[in-house]
Motif scaffolding. Sequence first.
Motif, PDB file in Angstrom:
ATOM      1  N   ASN A 185       0.870  -1.171   0.000  1.00 54.57           N
ATOM      2  CA  ASN A 185       0.000   0.000   0.000  1.00 54.57           C
ATOM      3  C   ASN A 185       0.915   1.231   0.000  1.00 54.57           C
ATOM      4  O   ASN A 185       1.433   1.628   1.035  1.00 54.57           O
ATOM      5  CB  ASN A 185      -0.903  -0.006   1.236  1.00 54.57           C
ATOM      6  N   THR A 187       2.036   5.260  -0.970  1.00 54.21           N
ATOM      7  CA  THR A 187       1.657   6.641  -1.252  1.00 54.21           C
ATOM      8  C   THR A 187       2.929   7.440  -1.461  1.00 54.21           C
ATOM      9  O   THR A 187       3.910   7.260  -0.730  1.00 54.21           O
ATOM     10  CB  THR A 187       0.830   7.266  -0.111  1.00 54.21           C
ATOM     11  N   ASN A 189       3.431  10.683  -1.087  1.00 56.80           N
ATOM     12  CA  ASN A 189       3.540  11.904  -0.291  1.00 56.80           C
ATOM     13  C   ASN A 189       3.415  11.620   1.191  1.00 56.80           C
ATOM     14  O   ASN A 189       2.928  10.563   1.608  1.00 56.80           O
ATOM     15  CB  ASN A 189       2.464  12.913  -0.713  1.00 56.80           C
ATOM     16  N   VAL A 192       0.656  10.990   6.059  1.00 62.03           N
ATOM     17  CA  VAL A 192      -0.084   9.776   6.406  1.00 62.03           C
ATOM     18  C   VAL A 192       0.748   8.966   7.397  1.00 62.03           C
ATOM     19  O   VAL A 192       1.872   9.311   7.728  1.00 62.03           O
ATOM     20  CB  VAL A 192      -0.391   8.931   5.146  1.00 62.03           C
ATOM     21  N   TYR A 197       0.709   3.021   5.311  1.00 60.62           N
ATOM     22  CA  TYR A 197       1.244   3.170   3.963  1.00 60.62           C
ATOM     23  C   TYR A 197       2.762   3.026   3.953  1.00 60.62           C
ATOM     24  O   TYR A 197       3.427   3.326   4.937  1.00 60.62           O
ATOM     25  CB  TYR A 197       0.906   4.556   3.383  1.00 60.62           C
ATOM     26  N   VAL A 199       5.526   5.046   2.582  1.00 64.44           N
ATOM     27  CA  VAL A 199       5.612   6.443   2.168  1.00 64.44           C
ATOM     28  C   VAL A 199       6.831   6.613   1.263  1.00 64.44           C
ATOM     29  O   VAL A 199       7.965   6.424   1.683  1.00 64.44           O
ATOM     30  CB  VAL A 199       5.716   7.384   3.380  1.00 64.44           C
ATOM     31  N   SER A 201       8.635   5.459  -2.414  1.00 67.12           N
ATOM     32  CA  SER A 201       8.651   4.366  -3.385  1.00 67.12           C
ATOM     33  C   SER A 201       9.847   3.477  -3.110  1.00 67.12           C
ATOM     34  O   SER A 201      10.963   3.990  -2.911  1.00 67.12           O
ATOM     35  CB  SER A 201       8.733   4.908  -4.816  1.00 67.12           C
ATOM     36  N   CYS A 210       7.896   1.820   5.663  1.00 71.06           N
ATOM     37  CA  CYS A 210       6.650   1.454   6.330  1.00 71.06           C
ATOM     38  C   CYS A 210       6.959   0.637   7.568  1.00 71.06           C
ATOM     39  O   CYS A 210       8.094   0.194   7.773  1.00 71.06           O
ATOM     40  CB  CYS A 210       5.738   0.674   5.385  1.00 71.06           C
TER      41      CYS A 210
END
Length: 347
Positions: A185, A187, A189, A192, A197, A199, A201, A210
């Motif tokens: 999962n 994101t 940006n 969060v 997530y 965060v 890549s 994560c």
Amino acid sequence: MPTQNQRNNRNARPAGTRRSSTGGSTSRNSSGSPRRSAGSASRNQSGTTRRSTGSSRSRNRRKYIIRQRVALLICAVLLCSIIGFAVYKLTRQDTPDNPQGPAQTSGSTTEPAAQPESTEAVTEPAPTTEAAGRLEELPRSYKLPVEAVLQNPELPSGCEITSLTCLLNYLGFDVSKTEMVKHLNITPNGGVSYYEYFVGSPYDPNSFGCFAPVIVKAAQSYLTSVGKGSDYVVSDLSGSDPAELYRQVAQGNPVVVWGTMNMREPIERVYWNLPDGTPEMWYTYEHCMVLSGYDLDTGKVEICDPQKGKVQYDQSIFETRYKQLQSQAVTVVPVGGAVPVTTEPAG
């Protein structure tokens, strides 16, 4: 004998003589006075000139001193600016500074080499009686034949998903780390939670990462996708004592654990607040690995490190870093607790 009139006539001066005498006196006085006036004026003018010249020199000296002090002040400001910039650059090398985007933390290939373990300051307290009792119940050493999977070069920030891939490969699943990324999962940006997530890549070296719940969901997603969701139990063991991790290994279950790169001291930093105002903490040097063995007699643990392969770390340092990263751990265990056929005790 001169008469009285003759004496009077000799004593008398011609009128022109007096005027002439008077005029001569006047001429001398007049001639002297201008000379004295001219000398006095000359001396006054010379004194005024000297005072004017001295005053000019004084002003020039004050201007020189002021310019010199201004130049020194400018040099001091430039020097402070250079020093401040150098400190800022050094800080950026160790601490990510983008509060709303990815930062280099979990798996960069530019990390410095590990320091000798003997130089680490170990402050881990002695185990409690309960923990010591659990350790006494375990085999003194146990190692699992887990094959390490390296995250680089494809996933410079993907230590978490690479560690899960390593565990799944051990269980017999033929899946690649890049295939497992599809189950994350993600994101791009901030703003969060790392518990919900990944965060950034995994493909970007300047990303965050994560925590355990995200890896639990990724494992469940993959197992469901291959029709094995009901055959395995994915467990979030976060908060467990290190003795529980060793017990899992002794039962044939490798454990995905959170620590730091090269077991370095983590740096805690808040990058943003969640929508409810909760500050979200991230740890510079955060790293995820697989615990595959331990030896209580030598005080070593065996780790499948996605950056370095299979390595050993000091047990006390490993436990300290594990606790500093919030004691996060994940296991994937066959239903019924069956030990995989690839498992064998050390020795």
